[in-house]
Design a protein around this motif. Sequence first.
Motif, PDB file in Angstrom:
ATOM      1  N   LYS A 300      28.790  30.578  49.537  1.00  0.00           N
ATOM      2  CA  LYS A 300      28.901  31.856  49.959  1.00  0.00           C
ATOM      3  C   LYS A 300      30.152  32.560  49.088  1.00  0.00           C
ATOM      4  O   LYS A 300      30.025  33.843  48.445  1.00  0.00           O
ATOM      5  N   ARG A 301      31.255  31.826  48.941  1.00  0.00           N
ATOM      6  CA  ARG A 301      32.375  32.443  48.155  1.00  0.00           C
ATOM      7  C   ARG A 301      31.931  32.649  46.811  1.00  0.00           C
ATOM      8  O   ARG A 301      32.403  33.562  46.091  1.00  0.00           O
ATOM      9  N   PHE A 302      31.257  31.418  46.255  1.00  0.00           N
ATOM     10  CA  PHE A 302      30.788  31.752  44.643  1.00  0.00           C
ATOM     11  C   PHE A 302      29.806  33.102  44.673  1.00  0.00           C
ATOM     12  O   PHE A 302      29.750  33.800  43.744  1.00  0.00           O
ATOM     13  N   CYS A 303      28.991  33.096  45.592  1.00  0.00           N
ATOM     14  CA  CYS A 303      28.090  34.384  45.715  1.00  0.00           C
ATOM     15  C   CYS A 303      28.853  35.698  45.516  1.00  0.00           C
ATOM     16  O   CYS A 303      28.474  36.808  44.951  1.00  0.00           O
ATOM     17  N   GLU A 304      29.820  35.641  46.499  1.00  0.00           N
ATOM     18  CA  GLU A 304      30.602  36.785  46.817  1.00  0.00           C
ATOM     19  C   GLU A 304      31.384  37.228  45.305  1.00  0.00           C
ATOM     20  O   GLU A 304      31.479  38.254  44.901  1.00  0.00           O
ATOM     21  N   ALA A 305      31.955  36.298  44.850  1.00  0.00           N
ATOM     22  CA  ALA A 305      32.685  36.268  43.378  1.00  0.00           C
ATOM     23  C   ALA A 305      31.500  36.818  42.306  1.00  0.00           C
ATOM     24  O   ALA A 305      31.946  37.938  41.514  1.00  0.00           O
ATOM     25  N   ALA A 306      30.276  36.193  42.407  1.00  0.00           N
ATOM     26  CA  ALA A 306      29.311  36.939  41.478  1.00  0.00           C
ATOM     27  C   ALA A 306      29.063  38.327  41.693  1.00  0.00           C
ATOM     28  O   ALA A 306      28.501  38.850  40.594  1.00  0.00           O
ATOM     29  N   GLY A 307      29.126  38.806  42.793  1.00  0.00           N
ATOM     30  CA  GLY A 307      28.820  40.311  42.888  1.00  0.00           C
ATOM     31  C   GLY A 307      29.902  41.232  42.410  1.00  0.00           C
ATOM     32  O   GLY A 307      29.785  42.474  42.408  1.00  0.00           O
ATOM     33  N   LYS A 308      31.192  40.357  41.807  1.00  0.00           N
ATOM     34  CA  LYS A 308      32.157  41.454  41.399  1.00  0.00           C
ATOM     35  C   LYS A 308      32.032  41.771  39.929  1.00  0.00           C
ATOM     36  O   LYS A 308      31.322  40.507  39.394  1.00  0.00           O
ATOM     37  N   PRO A 309      32.540  42.437  39.029  1.00  0.00           N
ATOM     38  CA  PRO A 309      32.361  42.532  37.656  1.00  0.00           C
ATOM     39  C   PRO A 309      33.470  41.430  37.031  1.00  0.00           C
ATOM     40  O   PRO A 309      34.396  41.395  37.746  1.00  0.00           O
ATOM     41  N   PHE A 310      33.148  41.323  35.797  1.00  0.00           N
ATOM     42  CA  PHE A 310      33.964  40.543  35.222  1.00  0.00           C
ATOM     43  C   PHE A 310      35.128  41.333  34.639  1.00  0.00           C
ATOM     44  O   PHE A 310      34.994  42.649  34.487  1.00  0.00           O
ATOM     45  N   PRO A 311      36.314  40.771  34.586  1.00  0.00           N
ATOM     46  CA  PRO A 311      36.834  39.426  34.660  1.00  0.00           C
ATOM     47  C   PRO A 311      37.040  38.990  35.952  1.00  0.00           C
ATOM     48  O   PRO A 311      37.498  37.907  36.148  1.00  0.00           O
ATOM     49  N   GLN A 312      36.925  39.785  37.207  1.00  0.00           N
ATOM     50  CA  GLN A 312      37.364  39.486  38.210  1.00  0.00           C
ATOM     51  C   GLN A 312      36.618  38.407  38.818  1.00  0.00           C
ATOM     52  O   GLN A 312      37.005  37.402  39.649  1.00  0.00           O
ATOM     53  N   ALA A 313      35.261  38.402  38.593  1.00  0.00           N
ATOM     54  CA  ALA A 313      34.177  37.496  39.173  1.00  0.00           C
ATOM     55  C   ALA A 313      34.631  35.981  38.576  1.00  0.00           C
ATOM     56  O   ALA A 313      34.931  34.863  39.145  1.00  0.00           O
ATOM     57  N   LEU A 314      35.009  36.143  37.166  1.00  0.00           N
ATOM     58  CA  LEU A 314      35.557  34.879  36.733  1.00  0.00           C
ATOM     59  C   LEU A 314      36.756  34.050  37.283  1.00  0.00           C
ATOM     60  O   LEU A 314      36.969  32.830  37.469  1.00  0.00           O
ATOM     61  N   LYS A 315      37.766  35.078  37.382  1.00  0.00           N
ATOM     62  CA  LYS A 315      39.032  34.664  37.986  1.00  0.00           C
ATOM     63  C   LYS A 315      38.878  34.134  39.407  1.00  0.00           C
ATOM     64  O   LYS A 315      39.402  33.062  39.699  1.00  0.00           O
ATOM     65  N   ASP A 316      37.921  34.775  40.331  1.00  0.00           N
ATOM     66  CA  ASP A 316      37.779  34.222  41.601  1.00  0.00           C
ATOM     67  C   ASP A 316      37.094  32.852  41.642  1.00  0.00           C
ATOM     68  O   ASP A 316      37.405  32.072  42.457  1.00  0.00           O
ATOM     69  N   ALA A 317      35.990  32.980  40.628  1.00  0.00           N
ATOM     70  CA  ALA A 317      35.207  31.469  40.479  1.00  0.00           C
ATOM     71  C   ALA A 317      36.139  30.334  40.154  1.00  0.00           C
ATOM     72  O   ALA A 317      35.966  29.239  40.597  1.00  0.00           O
ATOM     73  N   LYS A 318      37.046  30.594  39.365  1.00  0.00           N
ATOM     74  CA  LYS A 318      38.187  29.608  38.871  1.00  0.00           C
ATOM     75  C   LYS A 318      39.080  28.964  40.117  1.00  0.00           C
ATOM     76  O   LYS A 318      39.137  27.940  40.302  1.00  0.00           O
TER      77      LYS A 318
END
Length: 450
Positions: A300-318
């Motif tokens: 779920k956390r990964f899915c929520e991160a994927a819904g954000k624009p890059f680069p924030q999505a990538l930062k959250d995923a890391k």
Amino acid sequence: MAERINKRKHWKLNLLLGVLAIVLLMVAIWGCWIIWGNCQLAKIQDQLHKEGYALTPKELAKRYPLIPDSENAAVIFRKVRKQINNTDDSMIDLKKVYIIGTAKYPVSGKPLPKNILDESKKFMALHTKAMKLLRTANKKPKCRIMVDFVNFNLSDLNNLRSYARKFMLSAVINTEEGNIDQAVADIADGLKFANHLKNEPMIITLLVKEACDAVMLQQVIELLKYHNLNDSQLLKLSGQIRNCENKGAFQRALSHNMAYIDLSYQESLKALSKSRWMEIAAYATGLKSPNKIMFYRFLKRFCEAAGKPFPQALKDAKVIDEKLRKLPPYYFSQKHFLSNTLRLFIREASISAEIRLILTMIAIKRYQMKYKILPKKLTDLVPGFMKSVPLDPFDGKPLRYKIIKGGFVVYSIGNDSTDDGGNVGERWFILKPGQDLGYKIKCPIPNNEK
């Protein structure tokens, strides 16, 4: 003596009763642990249902009903497969066929050797009917690839990348023969074909789409680097390439992994042990529910991160990936199955960067044709050639652009988040240390430096 024997019997009886009490207590604790785990699992599943996630293959299947054959491009894809299987190409020497066969790729910008070009043309002539069917499929308004959600059967996906390669081979042949208009049409058709997969439900279909896109974008880069395209050709390409960026598709496809938690759990057990002892141990220790709970939470956390624009999505995923790797070993399921999720985010950011770079190169080419000079900076392209300067998915800043001797370079800093000054590698998956992701383009007309 009798009294001593009675004491010993009493002691043994008390010991037995004590052991039995401890066992019963442990069973009670184990039962409470199992019940608590199941309650927590039911609670998080209920919450995920309320948030709109499909948690079983059958639930997922209901969200993707079949569409009428008359509207479904996938029906024609199956006809293509049948047509190709019925085509006898045994007379073709695949060692001399480019892309489809094993012919060695020529140096970028160099013409194909005549024997390879001739054999490639023979191959495509045999598959004229298949190509006609693929172009017919492009006219269909919808596509639903036949996927057995319950048994995870993806047989209809297997041949799609080879179809994209046929579009690319056709584009290469037309480019070699100087028919640039038809080469551009072939690339546009190939990108339309790949775009049929954009609304498919699972991450594997998105990866196949991106593989098909990559095949076609490779030829776009060759055209931009070594051929003079006119404005209408460039506009046709940019119109199709804009559809390649998967806004929303990545999050949707990633979220559908929720439906395969049970399958992922079983696969994780198989990866840890070929016997059933690991599964028995997982049940006996009550680790099944905690593993599933943690799996749901991290996905779920990964899915929520994927819904954000890059680069924030990538930062959250890391950040999520770092926490995932710090989990104790007994959380084996998510550590095994989700360990490569960060790579998917890096892949999506890299593909997004490639698409934005290519669109920027097209805009620069169009500017150059109109004004006979290169733009001094990318903001010169706005609003006449682009709505805005594309942002680098890796740091959120505008893409980098430099005028160099004989042309220009446009680049993204890449996943290492370091600006290497335009020392570029052209494909994100083969970047070397110290390289940016980008392209150098030679200009056939005098640039600003001359």
